[in-house]
Structures are given as C-alpha cells and as structure tokens.
Design a protein around this motif. Sequence first.
Motif, PDB file in Angstrom:
ATOM      1  N   VAL A 160       0.595  -1.102  -0.168  1.00 49.20           N
ATOM      2  CA  VAL A 160      -0.024   0.022  -0.012  1.00 49.20           C
ATOM      3  C   VAL A 160       0.956   1.139  -0.120  1.00 49.20           C
ATOM      4  CG1 VAL A 160      -1.952  -1.098   1.114  1.00 49.20           C
ATOM      5  CG2 VAL A 160      -0.275   0.103   2.553  1.00 49.20           C
ATOM      6  N   LEU A 161       2.272   1.247   0.307  1.00 49.62           N
ATOM      7  CA  LEU A 161       2.843   2.230   0.167  1.00 49.62           C
ATOM      8  C   LEU A 161       3.896   2.263  -0.876  1.00 49.62           C
ATOM      9  CD1 LEU A 161       4.095   2.582   3.957  1.00 49.62           C
ATOM     10  CD2 LEU A 161       2.161   3.704   2.796  1.00 49.62           C
ATOM     11  N   ALA A 162       4.191   3.606  -1.408  1.00 52.87           N
ATOM     12  CA  ALA A 162       5.305   3.657  -2.672  1.00 52.87           C
ATOM     13  C   ALA A 162       6.574   3.503  -1.934  1.00 52.87           C
ATOM     14  CB  ALA A 162       5.115   5.168  -3.040  1.00 52.87           C
ATOM     15  N   THR A 163       7.648   3.681  -2.576  1.00 48.91           N
ATOM     16  CA  THR A 163       8.911   3.000  -2.044  1.00 48.91           C
ATOM     17  C   THR A 163       9.979   4.026  -1.500  1.00 48.91           C
ATOM     18  OG1 THR A 163       9.789   2.948  -4.102  1.00 48.91           O
ATOM     19  CG2 THR A 163       8.742   0.993  -3.147  1.00 48.91           C
ATOM     20  N   PRO A 164       9.765   5.359  -1.395  1.00 50.25           N
ATOM     21  CA  PRO A 164      10.879   6.342  -1.180  1.00 50.25           C
ATOM     22  C   PRO A 164      11.131   6.092   0.430  1.00 50.25           C
ATOM     23  CG  PRO A 164       8.940   7.478  -2.234  1.00 50.25           C
ATOM     24  CD  PRO A 164       8.315   6.120  -2.034  1.00 50.25           C
ATOM     25  N   GLU A 165      12.302   6.610   0.616  1.00 56.00           N
ATOM     26  CA  GLU A 165      12.878   6.595   1.982  1.00 56.00           C
ATOM     27  C   GLU A 165      12.150   7.491   2.608  1.00 56.00           C
ATOM     28  OE1 GLU A 165      15.412   4.729   3.193  1.00 56.00           O
ATOM     29  OE2 GLU A 165      16.211   4.073   1.149  1.00 56.00           O
ATOM     30  N   LEU A 166      12.069   6.952   4.158  1.00 52.53           N
ATOM     31  CA  LEU A 166      11.074   7.868   4.936  1.00 52.53           C
ATOM     32  C   LEU A 166      11.864   9.173   5.443  1.00 52.53           C
ATOM     33  CD1 LEU A 166       9.909   5.202   7.713  1.00 52.53           C
ATOM     34  CD2 LEU A 166       8.670   6.246   5.795  1.00 52.53           C
ATOM     35  N   ASP A 167      11.362  10.324   5.263  1.00 54.10           N
ATOM     36  CA  ASP A 167      11.687  11.462   5.540  1.00 54.10           C
ATOM     37  C   ASP A 167      11.501  11.903   6.892  1.00 54.10           C
ATOM     38  OD1 ASP A 167      12.697  14.184   5.698  1.00 54.10           O
ATOM     39  OD2 ASP A 167      11.211  15.106   4.509  1.00 54.10           O
ATOM     40  N   VAL A 168      12.093  11.410   7.902  1.00 50.33           N
ATOM     41  CA  VAL A 168      11.955  11.247   9.244  1.00 50.33           C
ATOM     42  C   VAL A 168      12.389  12.817   9.973  1.00 50.33           C
ATOM     43  CG1 VAL A 168      12.319  10.385  11.732  1.00 50.33           C
ATOM     44  CG2 VAL A 168      12.352   8.790   9.559  1.00 50.33           C
ATOM     45  N   THR A 169      11.173  13.227  10.819  1.00 49.35           N
ATOM     46  CA  THR A 169      11.433  14.458  11.725  1.00 49.35           C
ATOM     47  C   THR A 169      11.428  14.074  13.062  1.00 49.35           C
ATOM     48  OG1 THR A 169      10.498  15.929  10.188  1.00 49.35           O
ATOM     49  CG2 THR A 169      10.558  16.731  12.503  1.00 49.35           C
ATOM     50  N   VAL A 170      12.296  13.978  13.803  1.00 50.15           N
ATOM     51  CA  VAL A 170      12.151  13.780  15.406  1.00 50.15           C
ATOM     52  C   VAL A 170      11.857  15.123  16.030  1.00 50.15           C
ATOM     53  CG1 VAL A 170      13.550  13.087  17.367  1.00 50.15           C
ATOM     54  CG2 VAL A 170      14.030  11.897  14.977  1.00 50.15           C
ATOM     55  N   HIS A 171      10.939  14.729  16.948  1.00 44.28           N
ATOM     56  CA  HIS A 171      10.354  16.069  17.793  1.00 44.28           C
ATOM     57  C   HIS A 171      10.947  15.900  19.209  1.00 44.28           C
ATOM     58  CE1 HIS A 171       7.492  16.923  14.488  1.00 44.28           C
ATOM     59  NE2 HIS A 171       7.357  15.534  14.373  1.00 44.28           N
ATOM     60  N   ASP A 172      10.891  17.082  19.779  1.00 42.37           N
ATOM     61  CA  ASP A 172      11.249  17.341  21.172  1.00 42.37           C
ATOM     62  C   ASP A 172      10.164  16.671  22.222  1.00 42.37           C
ATOM     63  OD1 ASP A 172      13.716  18.246  20.701  1.00 42.37           O
ATOM     64  OD2 ASP A 172      12.989  20.388  20.655  1.00 42.37           O
ATOM     65  N   GLY A 173       8.890  16.740  21.669  1.00 39.97           N
ATOM     66  CA  GLY A 173       7.774  16.282  22.428  1.00 39.97           C
ATOM     67  C   GLY A 173       6.429  16.021  21.672  1.00 39.97           C
ATOM     68  N   PHE A 174       5.368  15.614  22.152  1.00 37.00           N
ATOM     69  CA  PHE A 174       4.421  15.323  21.184  1.00 37.00           C
ATOM     70  C   PHE A 174       3.424  16.417  20.738  1.00 37.00           C
ATOM     71  CE2 PHE A 174       5.459  11.465  23.903  1.00 37.00           C
ATOM     72  CZ  PHE A 174       5.293  10.503  22.690  1.00 37.00           C
ATOM     73  N   GLU A 175       3.943  17.866  20.758  1.00 38.43           N
ATOM     74  CA  GLU A 175       3.053  18.819  20.322  1.00 38.43           C
ATOM     75  C   GLU A 175       2.442  18.575  18.832  1.00 38.43           C
ATOM     76  OE1 GLU A 175       5.008  20.195  23.989  1.00 38.43           O
ATOM     77  OE2 GLU A 175       5.892  18.982  22.298  1.00 38.43           O
ATOM     78  N   TYR A 176       3.271  17.789  18.276  1.00 35.90           N
ATOM     79  CA  TYR A 176       2.555  17.374  16.832  1.00 35.90           C
ATOM     80  C   TYR A 176       1.242  16.893  16.815  1.00 35.90           C
ATOM     81  CZ  TYR A 176       3.883  12.573  17.516  1.00 35.90           C
ATOM     82  OH  TYR A 176       4.027  11.241  18.068  1.00 35.90           O
ATOM     83  N   TRP A 177       0.707  16.332  18.161  1.00 35.17           N
ATOM     84  CA  TRP A 177      -0.603  16.004  18.310  1.00 35.17           C
ATOM     85  C   TRP A 177      -1.608  17.119  18.066  1.00 35.17           C
ATOM     86  CZ3 TRP A 177      -0.282  12.683  23.530  1.00 35.17           C
ATOM     87  CH2 TRP A 177       0.409  11.649  23.225  1.00 35.17           C
ATOM     88  N   VAL A 178      -1.116  18.341  18.526  1.00 33.77           N
ATOM     89  CA  VAL A 178      -2.137  19.306  18.456  1.00 33.77           C
ATOM     90  C   VAL A 178      -1.750  20.374  17.410  1.00 33.77           C
ATOM     91  CG1 VAL A 178      -2.896  19.077  20.956  1.00 33.77           C
ATOM     92  CG2 VAL A 178      -1.060  20.699  20.418  1.00 33.77           C
ATOM     93  N   ALA A 179      -0.770  20.126  16.492  1.00 31.19           N
ATOM     94  CA  ALA A 179      -0.223  21.240  15.671  1.00 31.19           C
ATOM     95  C   ALA A 179      -1.446  21.476  14.513  1.00 31.19           C
ATOM     96  CB  ALA A 179       0.808  20.908  14.860  1.00 31.19           C
ATOM     97  N   ASP A 180      -2.429  20.893  14.499  1.00 30.34           N
ATOM     98  CA  ASP A 180      -3.494  21.106  13.456  1.00 30.34           C
ATOM     99  C   ASP A 180      -4.743  21.657  14.037  1.00 30.34           C
ATOM    100  OD1 ASP A 180      -4.137  18.682  14.309  1.00 30.34           O
ATOM    101  OD2 ASP A 180      -4.761  17.827  12.524  1.00 30.34           O
ATOM    102  N   VAL A 181      -4.484  21.814  15.100  1.00 34.16           N
ATOM    103  CA  VAL A 181      -5.921  22.274  15.927  1.00 34.16           C
ATOM    104  C   VAL A 181      -5.686  23.495  16.536  1.00 34.16           C
ATOM    105  CG1 VAL A 181      -6.631  19.801  16.363  1.00 34.16           C
ATOM    106  CG2 VAL A 181      -5.298  21.235  18.317  1.00 34.16           C
ATOM    107  N   ASP A 182      -6.553  24.364  16.707  1.00 33.64           N
ATOM    108  CA  ASP A 182      -6.641  25.782  17.079  1.00 33.64           C
ATOM    109  C   ASP A 182      -6.336  25.816  18.733  1.00 33.64           C
ATOM    110  OD1 ASP A 182      -7.028  26.914  14.704  1.00 33.64           O
ATOM    111  OD2 ASP A 182      -9.208  27.039  14.870  1.00 33.64           O
ATOM    112  N   GLN A 183      -6.968  24.846  19.627  1.00 35.77           N
ATOM    113  CA  GLN A 183      -7.204  24.920  20.788  1.00 35.77           C
ATOM    114  C   GLN A 183      -7.368  23.479  21.176  1.00 35.77           C
ATOM    115  OE1 GLN A 183      -9.674  27.857  22.856  1.00 35.77           O
ATOM    116  NE2 GLN A 183      -8.766  27.563  24.757  1.00 35.77           N
TER     117      GLN A 183
END
Length: 319
Positions: A160-183
């Motif tokens: 189900v996935l195409a084959t490019p290498e993973l473009d990994v971003t390591v985060h300092d915390g889990f703020e990405y959980w709320v990066a797409d919400v206003d509040q």
Amino acid sequence: MAKKSRKNRDVAPPAEGEVGPRQPCPCGSGKRYKACHGAAGGATSPFVARPFEGLAGECDLIALRELVPAATAPLTLADGVTGAGTRVVKLCTLLPAAAPAMVRDSGEVWLGLQVQHHYGDPSRDLAAVLLTALEQAERGESGIVGLTSDPGAGPRLQDVLATPELDVTVHDGFEYWVADVDQAGDDFTAALQQANETIHPTERLTGVEAAYWTNVGTKEHLRWVMPHDEDALLTALARLHAAGKDVLVEDSRFVGMFRAHGLLAPVWDLPVGTGAAALEEPASRFAAELETALAQSADLTPEERSARAGLANRQVTIR
C-alpha cells in the motif's frame, strides 16, 4: 526403576534464530511461543520474523516503532490505494491514547507505529488499520481507528506504500498531536504534558541511515538499526572490534546489540555531553569501515573468532 527426571532428558537446543518453545513469543503477546504462534491453532496468522523487509525505510521504520519516542514522517500511498495522490498521510511513532490510527478533522490520516496488535505480522496489521482509516476519511468521518481482531490475509505495507525513503522528523515532544488544531482542551493539555515528561532527548544522525542518539540522563547512547544479514553483520563487527575500530569517540564503548523485527541494532554507550553532532563524522567513518569488513571473505583470525563469540552474547534491552 526410578523414573528419569524430565530435567535430565536431552532436549535439542533451538537452531540459531529459531524460537524455543518455552521462550517468549516474538509477536509480543507475553505468552510462551508454544502457547502462541508455536501452537497449532494458538494464533490465527503465522508469525513473520522480518515484517518490513523490502520497504525502502525498513531500518528507520523499526527504529521509530521500537526506540524513538516522538517522530513523524509523511507517507506516499501506492497507485490504486484509496486517497493516493490526494490524501495527506502521516506516520507517527505514537498517537494520543496509543491509538492505532486517526482521521483528523482536517481529513489527514495519521498512522501510529507503537501499537502491539499481536497478530503475527505488523506490516499486514498496520496496512489493515491504514486502509480502514483511508476508507473512513473518504466517508468524511473523523476519529480513532482501531484493530480489534486478526485481519487475516490481506495487503501489507509493502503493497500500500510507494517506496521512497522515510523523511523522518524527530520531535522534542508530542506537540505534533495538536499542531493542526486551534485549541486543545485542558484534559488533553494535561495528557500531553504527562506524555512529554516520559521523553528522553533523541536525534537522528544525518550522515548514516537509522542511527539515533539519545540522552537518558546518566549516560548517552547511539542505537543504530542495520539492514545487513545477521550472520554477516556479526562477522564484520567482530573484525572491527578485534581491530579496535568500533570506538566512535573517546571513552565510548560498543556494548552489544538488540534484535527487532528481524534486524540487529548495535548499541554504543557514550560519555555524557557527547551530543549527536559529535557522532556524525565517526559514524560515517564507521559505516565505511563496516562495508569494507562486510566485503571481506578471509577466514576469521583467532582474535576475531573470540570477538565474534563475545558479540553474539551481548544482547541488550531496547529501552
């Protein structure tokens, strides 16, 4: 005549790489192998020892699943898969409440790696969750997507996935959980803070594949998932160890390896204060020396044979 003790009966040890009947099942269920994937009917799907083989980002995928606390990577869907070319799909080490997948209000699909389904083939299980989430997104429904039973035969991530290498971003915390919400609500904010308190600082080296530095407070480590055949890798590492070429920086020490999803990950202890940047040049040099050692075909010297035997017994815990 006295009965022979069962403890004294000769029992053939499992072959190298084989799981013994009384050992923990590699699927992670917590059961003994003979009561899980080693039992007739004990598990409905066969256990796959190297589930992510063939994926271009196999080593990073294993690292994100097993040892990196907070990281993300965009995924590219293969042609013909629902949402290919239009749907934003994100791979995450961990999702809120350890959800297997989520359809966000924005329509993005997030797939969580650090979930244990215990159905024998993590690649097939993750693909089943992803496809279900994509179908849910197509219906315009947001929310958590789970996997509560063995999905049976079906597509795997390799399908189900195409084959490019993973473009990994390591985060300092889990703020990405709320990066797409206003509040975020107060309860969610408290959960986010609690999750962040469990994180050890982690960075991915840029010059080599799937090598991750981490600081656990009392010491630092480099943990490096490698794609090579286990037997060949052990032999090459033994050559380098005997030659004293496995010291990355001053006072560092190669302490052993762990196995995860069919691959070996060597581990180094590092002095506190080393940091990730100081490892870039030594790691690149080591990678080049390792490739040279892998290409050698000469018999091992006595010193190299002794080093190999010692390395084979250096099993370390992942966390």
